[in-house]
Design a protein around this motif. Structure first.
Motif, PDB file in Angstrom:
ATOM      1  N   ARG A 120       0.819  -1.218   0.000  1.00 44.52           N
ATOM      2  CA  ARG A 120       0.000   0.000   0.000  1.00 44.52           C
ATOM      3  C   ARG A 120       0.852   1.266   0.000  1.00 44.52           C
ATOM      4  O   ARG A 120       0.405   2.329  -0.447  1.00 44.52           O
ATOM      5  N   HIS A 121       2.082   1.167   0.506  1.00 50.69           N
ATOM      6  CA  HIS A 121       2.953   2.341   0.565  1.00 50.69           C
ATOM      7  C   HIS A 121       3.439   2.751  -0.828  1.00 50.69           C
ATOM      8  O   HIS A 121       3.890   3.890  -1.004  1.00 50.69           O
ATOM      9  N   ASP A 122       3.354   1.849  -1.798  1.00 51.70           N
ATOM     10  CA  ASP A 122       3.911   2.123  -3.131  1.00 51.70           C
ATOM     11  C   ASP A 122       2.863   2.251  -4.230  1.00 51.70           C
ATOM     12  O   ASP A 122       3.209   2.600  -5.357  1.00 51.70           O
ATOM     13  N   GLU A 125      -4.595   3.519  -3.629  1.00 53.02           N
ATOM     14  CA  GLU A 125      -5.581   2.728  -2.891  1.00 53.02           C
ATOM     15  C   GLU A 125      -6.464   1.929  -3.851  1.00 53.02           C
ATOM     16  O   GLU A 125      -6.872   0.813  -3.551  1.00 53.02           O
ATOM     17  N   ALA A 126      -6.729   2.511  -5.023  1.00 53.75           N
ATOM     18  CA  ALA A 126      -7.543   1.804  -6.025  1.00 53.75           C
ATOM     19  C   ALA A 126      -6.829   0.541  -6.504  1.00 53.75           C
ATOM     20  O   ALA A 126      -7.445  -0.513  -6.665  1.00 53.75           O
ATOM     21  N   TYR A 127      -5.506   0.640  -6.719  1.00 55.41           N
ATOM     22  CA  TYR A 127      -4.734  -0.525  -7.155  1.00 55.41           C
ATOM     23  C   TYR A 127      -4.709  -1.585  -6.064  1.00 55.41           C
ATOM     24  O   TYR A 127      -4.850  -2.783  -6.343  1.00 55.41           O
ATOM     25  N   SER A 131      -6.192  -5.348  -6.313  1.00 54.23           N
ATOM     26  CA  SER A 131      -5.346  -6.524  -6.040  1.00 54.23           C
ATOM     27  C   SER A 131      -6.044  -7.473  -5.083  1.00 54.23           C
ATOM     28  O   SER A 131      -6.062  -8.694  -5.302  1.00 54.23           O
ATOM     29  N   TRP A 132      -6.612  -6.917  -4.019  1.00 56.13           N
ATOM     30  CA  TRP A 132      -7.275  -7.779  -3.023  1.00 56.13           C
ATOM     31  C   TRP A 132      -8.541  -8.409  -3.585  1.00 56.13           C
ATOM     32  O   TRP A 132      -8.841  -9.566  -3.312  1.00 56.13           O
ATOM     33  N   ASN A 318      -6.605  12.261  -7.717  1.00 52.38           N
ATOM     34  CA  ASN A 318      -6.681  10.833  -8.012  1.00 52.38           C
ATOM     35  C   ASN A 318      -6.004  10.520  -9.346  1.00 52.38           C
ATOM     36  O   ASN A 318      -6.108  11.285 -10.311  1.00 52.38           O
ATOM     37  N   ASP A 319      -5.308   9.375  -9.388  1.00 53.52           N
ATOM     38  CA  ASP A 319      -4.604   8.965 -10.614  1.00 53.52           C
ATOM     39  C   ASP A 319      -5.553   8.853 -11.808  1.00 53.52           C
ATOM     40  O   ASP A 319      -5.121   8.984 -12.963  1.00 53.52           O
TER      41      ASP A 319
END
Length: 416
Positions: A120-122, A125-127, A131-132, A318-319
């Protein structure tokens, strides 16, 4: 009467005295009675390694009965007959049990959660959420509760085969990547000796490479017109133009920090931990790019990020904001924010600029490993000239629809 020295009645009536004393049962078994009333079984023996006396505790009486203590004595003497130290044997067995318990506790789901907490540090939050979700959908129902040291490649491959059969090759690729990251995390924390799934991606079909939707160079004027006249908020429009002038990735653009900008040297220094290739990247800043920064300085100059978030002004935009904006402008399926890089690359290549300088501007790694090892240049001086041409080209493509960059410069001239 039994030849054994101790009986249950004798044990029950054993009273504490001022000093500790022992009641012997023969063959090394004793009951120690302490002044505080505690009664402990002790087995005394000669260590096989050095023939010195040693003690091993069998536990307290009456929790451990006389019969149980005698059975443990029998087991210990059987070990001694094989030159095995019973105390060391007990410690080794306890270590094995503890390791088994830890292994059972370290399930795939638990290690996946620990891996994601670190990742999560890299990532955005959407990614992280995506992933989860993929793990929850395809893996956790089947191997989530399985101890991590029981995960094997054939089992994982079997789980991924139906996804491959459905044609979801990109999903398979991402799952292979995430499984390997989780297992590598586990190896690095000493819970596995090696990653058993390191090569599973090789047994699946490779997804066809999809190029990011982008525009033809001759469509740039229309894009600039739509950006200028579309209903975009100021921060999003600035970020889109910033991405276009700097040719960085959307995430790198959205996360631009003021402390990365050197106005005097006219350079943007992006640290390695923010770059996809994990190496620092220098971006020469043209007058148009600097003008964009002047545009947003009143909004965010007192905050960490150049393009602040809407809900959290101390965070960054946001990205995906640029992609959503381009979609609202009618470019859905035709252009994404990442495609701005392709548009720039195509245009610069058509103009005959050094391909290596273009690749350096895009922060791409050389596919040739040997050449990459020897070619350490980032072609910065060439890129200063090239990016100046590119920004002027964008400004000219704006035609009558001033970009925020050129518009700000025009206002400054009038004010002077």
């Amino acid at each position: 009467m039994s030849k054994d020295k101790l009986t249950d009645s004798k044990l029950r009536t054993a009273k504490p005295e001022a000093k500790e004393y022992s009641l012997g049962d023969g063959d090394g078994l004793y009951l120690r009675v302490k002044p505080n009333g505690a009664r402990l079984w002790v087995f005394n023996y000669y260590r096989p390694s050095d023939k010195k006396r040693a003690n091993i505790s069998f536990g307290p009486y009456p929790d451990v009965t006389l019969a149980a203590a005698r059975e443990r004595r029998r087991e210990s003497r059987a070990l001694l007959a094989q030159a095995i130290d019973p105390k060391r044997h007990k410690e080794e067995q306890l270590a094995i049990v503890q390791a088994q318990q830890e292994a059972c506790a370290n399930t795939f789901e638990r290690m996946a959660a620990k891996w994601l907490d670190l990742k999560r540090h890299d990532v955005s939050e959407a990614y992280a959420a995506d992933s989860w979700r993929s793990l929850e959908l395809y893996l956790l129902p089947f191997i989530g509760s399985m101890p991590i040291d029981q995960i094997r490649a054939p089992l994982v491959i079997e789980l991924l085969r139906p996804i491959e059969a459905d044609g979801k090759l990109e999903t398979v690729r991402r799952l292979c990547q995430r499984i390997n990251e989780i297992l590598d995390y586990t190896v690095n924390h000493g819970l596995l000796d090696a990653n058993p799934c390191s090569a599973i991606r090789k047994v699946f079909k490779k997804p066809a490479k999809k190029h990011m939707p982008t525009l033809k160079p001759e469509e740039l004027p229309l894009l600039m017109s739509d950006i200028a006249n579309g209903r975009l908020d100021h921060t999003t429009r600035c970020q889109i133009e910033w991405s276009l002038h700097t040719l960085v990735r959307p995430g790198e653009s959205a996360g631009t920090r003021w402390d990365e900008i050197d106005m005097e040297a006219k350079v943007w220094n992006i640290p390695a931990d923010r770059m996809k290739m994990e190496r620092p990247h220098r971006v020469p800043l043209t007058p148009q790019a600097l003008a964009l920064l002047e545009r947003v300085k009143p909004i965010s100059g007192h905050r960490p990020f150049v393009f602040p978030g809407y809900r959290d002004p101390l965070g960054h935009i946001n990205d995906q904001s640029a992609n959503a904006a381009l979609k609202r402008l009618g470019y859905g399926g035709r252009l994404v924010a990442h495609g701005l890089r392709s548009l720039g690359s195509t245009t610069l290549n058509e103009q005959g600029f050094n391909p290596d300088a273009i690749e350096a501007a895009l922060s791409h790694a050389d596919d040739n490993e040997i050449r990459r090892a020897y070619n350490r240049s980032d072609y910065y001086e060439q890129r200063v000239i090239m990016m100046s041409w590119w920004s002027n080209h964008i400004e000219q493509a704006s035609q009558g629809n001033l970009s925020l960059a050129s518009g700000f410069k025009a206002l400054k001239v009038v004010g002077e």
